[in-house]
Design an enzyme around this catalytic site. Structure first.
Site, PDB file in Angstrom:
ATOM      1  N   ASN A  33       0.832  -1.214   0.000  1.00 23.11           N
ATOM      2  CA  ASN A  33       0.000   0.000   0.000  1.00 23.11           C
ATOM      3  C   ASN A  33       0.869   1.268   0.000  1.00 23.11           C
ATOM      4  O   ASN A  33       0.358   2.369   0.119  1.00 23.11           O
ATOM      5  CB  ASN A  33      -0.964   0.021   1.203  1.00 23.11           C
ATOM      6  N   VAL A  58      -3.302  -4.928   3.105  1.00 22.72           N
ATOM      7  CA  VAL A  58      -3.547  -6.288   3.618  1.00 22.72           C
ATOM      8  C   VAL A  58      -4.662  -6.354   4.658  1.00 22.72           C
ATOM      9  O   VAL A  58      -5.073  -7.456   5.027  1.00 22.72           O
ATOM     10  CB  VAL A  58      -2.286  -6.949   4.233  1.00 22.72           C
ATOM     11  N   LEU A  72       5.133  -9.755   4.798  1.00 18.26           N
ATOM     12  CA  LEU A  72       6.029  -8.737   5.359  1.00 18.26           C
ATOM     13  C   LEU A  72       5.323  -7.418   5.603  1.00 18.26           C
ATOM     14  O   LEU A  72       5.940  -6.486   6.148  1.00 18.26           O
ATOM     15  CB  LEU A  72       7.196  -8.475   4.385  1.00 18.26           C
ATOM     16  N   ASN A  98      -6.184 -12.251   6.854  1.00 17.72           N
ATOM     17  CA  ASN A  98      -6.465 -12.284   5.413  1.00 17.72           C
ATOM     18  C   ASN A  98      -5.482 -13.169   4.661  1.00 17.72           C
ATOM     19  O   ASN A  98      -5.858 -13.939   3.773  1.00 17.72           O
ATOM     20  CB  ASN A  98      -6.450 -10.859   4.837  1.00 17.72           C
ATOM     21  N   LYS A 104      -4.953 -20.815   3.344  1.00 19.11           N
ATOM     22  CA  LYS A 104      -5.817 -21.975   3.615  1.00 19.11           C
ATOM     23  C   LYS A 104      -6.553 -22.391   2.334  1.00 19.11           C
ATOM     24  O   LYS A 104      -6.594 -23.565   1.988  1.00 19.11           O
ATOM     25  CB  LYS A 104      -6.808 -21.586   4.722  1.00 19.11           C
ATOM     26  N   TYR A 144       3.009  -2.447  17.788  1.00 18.45           N
ATOM     27  CA  TYR A 144       3.873  -3.277  16.934  1.00 18.45           C
ATOM     28  C   TYR A 144       4.152  -4.619  17.602  1.00 18.45           C
ATOM     29  O   TYR A 144       3.909  -5.676  17.014  1.00 18.45           O
ATOM     30  CB  TYR A 144       5.176  -2.522  16.674  1.00 18.45           C
ATOM     31  N   LYS A 148       2.482  -8.133  16.410  1.00 21.82           N
ATOM     32  CA  LYS A 148       3.316  -9.230  15.885  1.00 21.82           C
ATOM     33  C   LYS A 148       3.140 -10.489  16.724  1.00 21.82           C
ATOM     34  O   LYS A 148       3.195 -11.605  16.204  1.00 21.82           O
ATOM     35  CB  LYS A 148       4.785  -8.806  15.872  1.00 21.82           C
TER      36      LYS A 148
HETATM   37  P1  NAD Z   1       9.410  -1.414   5.581  1.00 22.84           P
HETATM   38  O1  NAD Z   1       8.616  -0.431   6.333  1.00 22.84           O
HETATM   39  O2  NAD Z   1      10.456  -0.931   4.641  1.00 22.84           O
HETATM   40  O3  NAD Z   1       8.479  -2.415   4.774  1.00 22.84           O
HETATM   41  C1  NAD Z   1       7.141  -2.688   5.102  1.00 22.84           C
HETATM   42  C2  NAD Z   1       6.318  -2.666   3.820  1.00 22.84           C
HETATM   43  O4  NAD Z   1       4.964  -2.997   4.147  1.00 22.84           O
HETATM   44  C3  NAD Z   1       6.294  -1.288   3.164  1.00 22.84           C
HETATM   45  O5  NAD Z   1       6.510  -1.429   1.784  1.00 22.84           O
HETATM   46  C4  NAD Z   1       4.893  -0.770   3.456  1.00 22.84           C
HETATM   47  O6  NAD Z   1       4.423   0.149   2.504  1.00 22.84           O
HETATM   48  C5  NAD Z   1       4.102  -2.065   3.479  1.00 22.84           C
HETATM   49  N1  NAD Z   1       2.858  -1.974   4.261  1.00 22.84           N
HETATM   50  C6  NAD Z   1       2.685  -1.434   5.493  1.00 22.84           C
HETATM   51  N2  NAD Z   1       1.388  -1.543   5.861  1.00 22.84           N
HETATM   52  C7  NAD Z   1       0.746  -2.171   4.843  1.00 22.84           C
HETATM   53  C8  NAD Z   1      -0.604  -2.557   4.624  1.00 22.84           C
HETATM   54  N3  NAD Z   1      -1.550  -2.324   5.538  1.00 22.84           N
HETATM   55  N4  NAD Z   1      -0.909  -3.178   3.455  1.00 22.84           N
HETATM   56  C9  NAD Z   1       0.032  -3.412   2.512  1.00 22.84           C
HETATM   57  N5  NAD Z   1       1.321  -3.049   2.663  1.00 22.84           N
HETATM   58  C10 NAD Z   1       1.676  -2.446   3.821  1.00 22.84           C
HETATM   59  O7  NAD Z   1      10.065  -2.381   6.677  1.00 22.84           O
HETATM   60  P2  NAD Z   1      11.083  -3.590   6.511  1.00 22.84           P
HETATM   61  O8  NAD Z   1      12.261  -3.291   7.356  1.00 22.84           O
HETATM   62  O9  NAD Z   1      11.268  -3.942   5.083  1.00 22.84           O
HETATM   63  O10 NAD Z   1      10.278  -4.753   7.253  1.00 22.84           O
HETATM   64  C11 NAD Z   1       9.621  -5.795   6.542  1.00 22.84           C
HETATM   65  C12 NAD Z   1       8.992  -6.760   7.533  1.00 22.84           C
HETATM   66  O11 NAD Z   1      10.014  -7.342   8.360  1.00 22.84           O
HETATM   67  C13 NAD Z   1       7.999  -6.087   8.497  1.00 22.84           C
HETATM   68  O12 NAD Z   1       6.912  -6.961   8.713  1.00 22.84           O
HETATM   69  C14 NAD Z   1       8.796  -5.926   9.770  1.00 22.84           C
HETATM   70  O13 NAD Z   1       7.970  -5.925  10.901  1.00 22.84           O
HETATM   71  C15 NAD Z   1       9.717  -7.144   9.720  1.00 22.84           C
HETATM   72  N6  NAD Z   1      10.934  -6.884  10.499  1.00 22.84           N
HETATM   73  C16 NAD Z   1      11.910  -6.065  10.014  1.00 22.84           C
HETATM   74  C17 NAD Z   1      13.032  -5.807  10.807  1.00 22.84           C
HETATM   75  C18 NAD Z   1      14.139  -4.911  10.329  1.00 22.84           C
HETATM   76  O14 NAD Z   1      15.052  -4.659  11.105  1.00 22.84           O
HETATM   77  N7  NAD Z   1      14.162  -4.444   9.110  1.00 22.84           N
HETATM   78  C19 NAD Z   1      13.144  -6.392  12.063  1.00 22.84           C
HETATM   79  C20 NAD Z   1      12.119  -7.201  12.519  1.00 22.84           C
HETATM   80  C21 NAD Z   1      11.028  -7.467  11.724  1.00 22.84           C
END
Ligand code: NAD
Ligand code: UDP
Length: 313
Positions: A33, A58, A72, A98, A104, A144, A148
């Site tokens: 998004n 999502v 992600l 979702n 599923k 957050y 999670k």
């Molecule tokens: P990021 O913010 O760059 O990426 C998240 C992506 O999700 C973005 O492109 C955003 O636009 C999209 N998004 C957010 N809400 C949305 C929604 N409602 N519908 C559709 N898309 C949506 O962050 P990242 O660092 O790339 O993290 C990716 C995943 O890994 C996340 O779930 C994050 O929680 C997890 N994570 C990352 C880290 C890190 O250090 N980078 C650590 C722990 C967990």
């Protein structure tokens, strides 16, 4: 050829994963998004006939026929996930429902990008997957952390109740090219501040620790986890080399040859004091997986990326 859905595919980690899976001759649907993701991250992939981009949130159901799903979608940096806390928790919880519903129906294997934040401000060090965590349910990080944690519960219950083929990884602090420049996370903040000659903002004394993983090591761990049989996780994916935030600031100043000064700002509430993954389970289950890129090498690549980005802007 597999058809793979990546939610949050235009984000920092998601864009690297799209690239990797396309290079391995899969068909990739990138769903985003664009809350924290950017088209710039995936622009070089557009035009590939096996790559499809969908603007979608999502929190709403999505229909497609897919073989695998990497979930992600969720803002990952504190300033972004706290910007609209209710939306963050909806993204984690309704997004999980979702995507699990989709898995599923299509019998797709689904991987959840969970986080070291499920351990909260940990009382056990380093953190093992068996540790249940020490999380504040009503603090500013809760949208957050608890989102999670609830997603992990949903994944596990869809597996137990409906036999959905799930995988859960707990990602520790990851950095690299394509982090959002205004993301607010420590590595991107310090590099941009150092390159611009601005003050480096250390929150608190800077004695809190994090263990920083380069994005390529994470992507390798994700792909290996997706390929496992008879293993759902959760499994920690991170680099166990632990640094204080002061040490990180000093390293960034040295590597950028910057004249920036370190200043201290208030420590945000509930900021975890220490974090380090125990990765013995990942090594055992993911064919000896372990991080290959250590902090200096990864920082040099990331500094190069931000240098080019700042020249373009
Ligand atoms: P990021 O913010 O760059 O990426 C998240 C992506 O999700 C973005 O492109 C955003 O636009 C999209 N998004 C957010 N809400 C949305 C929604 N409602 N519908 C559709 N898309 C949506 O962050 P990242 O660092 O790339 O993290 C990716 C995943 O890994 C996340 O779930 C994050 O929680 C997890 N994570 C990352 C880290 C890190 O250090 N980078 C650590 C722990 C967990
Ligand atoms: N931090 C800092 N200065 C910044 C940004 C972050 O000192 O400009 C600190 C922050 O307080 C935390 C650590 O760096 O202790 C990691 O922060 P980040 O937001 O990158 O990730 P998280 O806290 O979610 O691990």
């Amino acid at each position: 050829m597999k058809r793979i859905l990546i939610t949050g595919g235009a984000g920092f980690v998601g864009s690297h994963l799209c690239e990797r899976l396309l290079n391995e001759d899969n068909e990739v649907i990138c769903l985003d998004n664009y809350f924290t993701g950017e088209k710039r991250n995936i622009a070089h992939l557009i035009g590939n006939p096996y790559f499809e981009v969908v603007r979608h949130d999502v929190t709403m159901p999505y229909f497609a026929e897919v073989d695998e799903i990497y979930n992600l979608a969720c803002p990952a940096s504190p300033i972004h996930y706290q910007f609209n806390a209710i939306k963050t928790i909806k993204t984690s919880v309704m997004g999980a429902i979702n995507m699990l519903g989709l898995a599923k129906r299509t019998k797709a294997r689904i991987l959840q990008a969970s986080t070291s934040e499920v351990y909260g401000d940990p009382k056990i060090h380093p953190q093992k997957e068996t540790y249940w965590g020490h999380v504040n349910p009503i603090g500013i990080r809760s949208c957050y952390d608890e989102g999670k944690r609830c997603a992990e519960t949903l994944f596990t219950d869809y597996h137990r109740q409906n036999g959905v083929d799930i995988k859960i990884i707990r990602i520790f602090n990851t950095y690299g090219p394509r982090m959002h420049p205004n993301d607010g996370r420590v590595v991107s903040n310090f590099i941009i501040q150092a390159l611009k000659g601005e003050d480096i903002t250390v929150y608190g004394e800077g004695s809190q620790t994090r263990s920083f993983q380069y994005v390529d090591d994470l992507v390798e761990g994700m792909v290996r986890m997706m390929a496992t049989e008879n293993f759902t996780g959760p499994v920690n994916i991170g680099n166990p080399n632990e640094f204080t935030i002061m040490e990180l600031a000093e390293k960034v100043i040295k590597l950028t040859n910057s004249k920036s000064k370190i200043i201290h700002q208030p420590l945000p509430s509930d900021d975890p004091t220490q974090r380090q993954p125990d990765i013995s389970l990942a090594k055992e289950k993911l064919n000896g997986w372990q991080p290959k890129i250590q902090l200096e090498e990864g920082l040099i690549k990331t500094i190069q990326y931000f240098e080019n980005l700042l020249n373009e802007l």
